[in-house]
Design an enzyme around this catalytic site. Structure first.
Site, PDB file in Angstrom:
ATOM      1  N   ASN A   1       1.302  -0.866   0.332  1.00  0.00           N
ATOM      2  CA  ASN A   1       0.223  -0.257  -0.204  1.00  0.00           C
ATOM      3  C   ASN A   1       0.632   1.322   0.228  1.00  0.00           C
ATOM      4  O   ASN A   1       1.114   1.995   0.923  1.00  0.00           O
ATOM      5  CB  ASN A   1      -1.146  -0.103   0.610  1.00  0.00           C
ATOM      6  CG  ASN A   1      -1.821   0.965   1.411  1.00  0.00           C
ATOM      7  OD1 ASN A   1      -1.834   1.676   0.333  1.00  0.00           O
ATOM      8  ND2 ASN A   1      -2.177   1.529   2.630  1.00  0.00           N
ATOM      9  N   TRP A   2       1.110   2.045  -1.065  1.00  0.00           N
ATOM     10  CA  TRP A   2       2.039   3.175  -1.321  1.00  0.00           C
ATOM     11  C   TRP A   2       1.203   3.995  -0.712  1.00  0.00           C
ATOM     12  O   TRP A   2       1.829   4.955  -0.794  1.00  0.00           O
ATOM     13  CB  TRP A   2       2.008   3.083  -2.617  1.00  0.00           C
ATOM     14  CG  TRP A   2       2.562   2.737  -3.280  1.00  0.00           C
ATOM     15  CD1 TRP A   2       3.365   1.031  -2.807  1.00  0.00           C
ATOM     16  CD2 TRP A   2       3.021   2.452  -4.501  1.00  0.00           C
ATOM     17  NE1 TRP A   2       4.070   0.400  -3.881  1.00  0.00           N
ATOM     18  CE2 TRP A   2       3.840   1.110  -5.441  1.00  0.00           C
ATOM     19  CE3 TRP A   2       2.502   3.359  -5.841  1.00  0.00           C
ATOM     20  CZ2 TRP A   2       4.282   1.138  -6.611  1.00  0.00           C
ATOM     21  CZ3 TRP A   2       3.441   3.083  -7.540  1.00  0.00           C
ATOM     22  CH2 TRP A   2       4.135   1.921  -7.461  1.00  0.00           C
ATOM     23  N   LYS A   3       0.121   4.477   0.038  1.00  0.00           N
ATOM     24  CA  LYS A   3      -0.473   5.646   0.260  1.00  0.00           C
ATOM     25  C   LYS A   3      -0.547   7.019  -0.676  1.00  0.00           C
ATOM     26  O   LYS A   3      -0.132   6.216  -1.692  1.00  0.00           O
ATOM     27  CB  LYS A   3      -0.047   5.620   1.632  1.00  0.00           C
ATOM     28  CG  LYS A   3      -0.509   4.365   2.422  1.00  0.00           C
ATOM     29  CD  LYS A   3       0.221   4.777   4.194  1.00  0.00           C
ATOM     30  CE  LYS A   3      -0.107   3.667   4.981  1.00  0.00           C
ATOM     31  NZ  LYS A   3      -0.055   3.333   6.682  1.00  0.00           N
TER      32      LYS A   3
ATOM     33  N   HIS B   1      -9.822   1.146   4.945  1.00  0.00           N
ATOM     34  CA  HIS B   1      -7.884   1.403   5.877  1.00  0.00           C
ATOM     35  C   HIS B   1      -8.216   2.320   6.211  1.00  0.00           C
ATOM     36  O   HIS B   1      -9.322   3.527   6.954  1.00  0.00           O
ATOM     37  CB  HIS B   1      -7.070   1.887   4.672  1.00  0.00           C
ATOM     38  CG  HIS B   1      -5.641   1.701   4.990  1.00  0.00           C
ATOM     39  ND1 HIS B   1      -5.423   2.283   5.786  1.00  0.00           N
ATOM     40  CD2 HIS B   1      -4.685   1.468   4.962  1.00  0.00           C
ATOM     41  CE1 HIS B   1      -4.159   2.147   6.480  1.00  0.00           C
ATOM     42  NE2 HIS B   1      -3.381   1.424   6.080  1.00  0.00           N
TER      43      HIS B   1
ATOM     44  N   GLU C   1      -6.850   5.057   8.176  1.00  0.00           N
ATOM     45  CA  GLU C   1      -6.898   6.064   7.545  1.00  0.00           C
ATOM     46  C   GLU C   1      -7.955   6.111   7.016  1.00  0.00           C
ATOM     47  O   GLU C   1      -7.747   8.317   6.572  1.00  0.00           O
ATOM     48  CB  GLU C   1      -5.101   7.027   6.820  1.00  0.00           C
ATOM     49  CG  GLU C   1      -4.048   6.033   7.771  1.00  0.00           C
ATOM     50  CD  GLU C   1      -2.901   5.622   7.119  1.00  0.00           C
ATOM     51  OE1 GLU C   1      -3.141   5.555   5.562  1.00  0.00           O
ATOM     52  OE2 GLU C   1      -2.343   4.894   7.446  1.00  0.00           O
TER      53      GLU C   1
ATOM     54  N   GLU D   1      -5.815  -4.847  10.264  1.00  0.00           N
ATOM     55  CA  GLU D   1      -4.131  -3.934  10.473  1.00  0.00           C
ATOM     56  C   GLU D   1      -4.542  -3.331  12.293  1.00  0.00           C
ATOM     57  O   GLU D   1      -4.911  -2.577  11.954  1.00  0.00           O
ATOM     58  CB  GLU D   1      -3.770  -2.658   9.589  1.00  0.00           C
ATOM     59  CG  GLU D   1      -3.614  -3.337   7.760  1.00  0.00           C
ATOM     60  CD  GLU D   1      -3.074  -2.544   6.741  1.00  0.00           C
ATOM     61  OE1 GLU D   1      -2.040  -2.551   6.501  1.00  0.00           O
ATOM     62  OE2 GLU D   1      -3.581  -1.906   7.416  1.00  0.00           O
TER      63      GLU D   1
ATOM     64  N   GLY E   1       2.929   1.984  11.022  1.00  0.00           N
ATOM     65  CA  GLY E   1       3.746   3.436  10.903  1.00  0.00           C
ATOM     66  C   GLY E   1       4.686   3.975  12.521  1.00  0.00           C
ATOM     67  O   GLY E   1       5.068   4.422  12.016  1.00  0.00           O
TER      68      GLY E   1
ATOM     69  N   SER F   1       3.596  -2.265  10.699  1.00  0.00           N
ATOM     70  CA  SER F   1       4.899  -2.617  10.372  1.00  0.00           C
ATOM     71  C   SER F   1       5.718  -3.872   9.882  1.00  0.00           C
ATOM     72  O   SER F   1       7.208  -4.301  10.985  1.00  0.00           O
ATOM     73  CB  SER F   1       5.511  -1.842  12.015  1.00  0.00           C
ATOM     74  OG  SER F   1       5.388  -0.691  12.060  1.00  0.00           O
TER      75      SER F   1
ATOM     76  N   GLY G   1       3.300  -1.502   4.437  1.00  0.00           N
ATOM     77  CA  GLY G   1       2.861   0.194   4.113  1.00  0.00           C
ATOM     78  C   GLY G   1       4.008   0.501   3.533  1.00  0.00           C
ATOM     79  O   GLY G   1       4.637   0.694   3.008  1.00  0.00           O
ATOM     80  N   GLY G   2       5.268   1.018   4.579  1.00  0.00           N
ATOM     81  CA  GLY G   2       6.773   1.819   4.648  1.00  0.00           C
ATOM     82  C   GLY G   2       7.355   1.448   3.404  1.00  0.00           C
ATOM     83  O   GLY G   2       7.806   2.284   2.688  1.00  0.00           O
TER      84      GLY G   2
HETATM   85  P1  13P Z   1       3.212   0.646   8.034  1.00  0.00           P
HETATM   86  O1  13P Z   1       3.431  -1.125   7.214  1.00  0.00           O
HETATM   87  O2  13P Z   1       3.986   1.824   7.469  1.00  0.00           O
HETATM   88  O3  13P Z   1       3.535  -0.357   8.887  1.00  0.00           O
HETATM   89  O4  13P Z   1       1.528   0.476   7.410  1.00  0.00           O
HETATM   90  C1  13P Z   1       0.517  -0.441   6.864  1.00  0.00           C
HETATM   91  C2  13P Z   1      -0.645  -0.100   6.455  1.00  0.00           C
HETATM   92  O5  13P Z   1      -0.826   0.983   6.776  1.00  0.00           O
HETATM   93  C3  13P Z   1      -0.941  -0.696   5.019  1.00  0.00           C
HETATM   94  O6  13P Z   1      -2.280  -0.932   4.136  1.00  0.00           O
END
Ligand code: 13P
Length: 263
Positions: free
Chosen positions: A13-15, A105, A107, A175, A181, A221, A242-243
């Site tokens: 997930n590149w956000k 998600h 967010e 998640e 994050g 993470s 994510g990251g």
């Molecule tokens: P991180 O891997 O940066 O913690 O993010 C997880 C995430 O929200 C994937 O959708």
């Protein structure tokens, strides 16, 4: 090891990162890196979720070069078309050959006020357009303290599954909000405990067959150094990253988790 009948899925997930030019360069390098390392997509599926504005470029590249990387949107509208400024229809994602779409998600829930009911409507929209919804659920640290680890994610999934036929193809992503994050991933045992509860709910609401077949991912993470622990758990079938999905070396290594799972 994750259920033998389920093909693991590693999803990035590149956000709100990487514009369409950066996306093209990244996908090309990812495909080459995985090819060089002899990655077999039939053993571990790979998917990316770029921003909407990247999708046409990603689709063109993947289709021209016949890469086996799947892709999808990070959200979609609950509506199919009409006066919904700023929204993106599932029909448009399907027209771009998206296979998947992220829904709910944390967010989106946190910053865009998406309720469980909105999430359920978006799941229906995804299914109408032949997109496989990746239904995201997870508890905050406060939820965990007050209600225990599984109650909130299970409740979120229960609502999201309303009206979903037992034979629908879906993916569930667990998640925990406190792990996203933060650098503080859940332990494999914590992920397994909630993944098992989510799978049990799939069995109750859909069918035993759906519970057996549906992939449950862990996200929060995830890194190359901790992926193997999660995938050793029987109910964890992959990761939503994510990251670390923005770091080519790190993400390729996560995709190649079977090299370090040791099974
Ligand atoms: P991180 O891997 O940066 O913690 O993010 C997880 C995430 O929200 C994937 O959708």
């Amino acid at each position: 090891m994750a259920g033998v009948s389920r093909t693991p899925l590693i999803a990035g997930n590149w956000k709100m990162n990487l514009d369409h030019l950066q996306a093209i360069a990244f996908v090309q390098k990812l495909a080459w890196t995985l090819k060089d390392s002899g990655h077999r997509y039939q053993d571990t599926e790979v998917a990316i979720f770029p921003p909407f504005t990247d999708l046409r470029s990603v689709q063109t590249l993947i289709s021209a070069d016949k890469y086996e990387i799947a892709f999808g949107g990070q959200d979609l509208s609950a509506h199919d078309s009409g006066a919904y400024t700023g929204e993106v229809s599932g029909a448009f994602l399907a027209a771009l050959e998206c296979g998947y779409v992220l829904i709910g998600h944390s967010e989106r829930r946190q910053y865009h006020g998406e309720t469980d009911e909105v999430v359920a409507a978006k799941v229906q929209a995804a299914l109408r357009h032949g997109l496989m919804p990746v239904i995201c659920v997870g508890e905050t640290a406060e939820d965990r303290e007050q209600h225990g680890p599984s109650a909130v994610p299970v409740g979120q999934l229960r609502t999201a599954l309303q009206g979903v036929p037992a034979d629908a193809d879906i993916v569930v992503a667990y998640e925990p909000v406190w792990a996203i994050g933060s650098g503080q991933a859940a332990t494999p045992e914590q992920a397994q405990q909630v993944a098992a509860a989510l799978r049990q709910l799939l069995g109750e609401v859909l069918s035993a067959e759906a519970a057996e077949r549906t992939r449950v991912l862990y996200g929060g993470s995830v890194k190359a150094s901790n992926i193997a622990g999660f995938l050793r758990e029987p109910d964890v079938d992959g990761a939503l990253v994510g990251g670390a999905s923005l770091d080519l070396k790190e993400f390729s290594s996560i995709v190649r988790f079977q090299k370090h799972v040791g099974v």
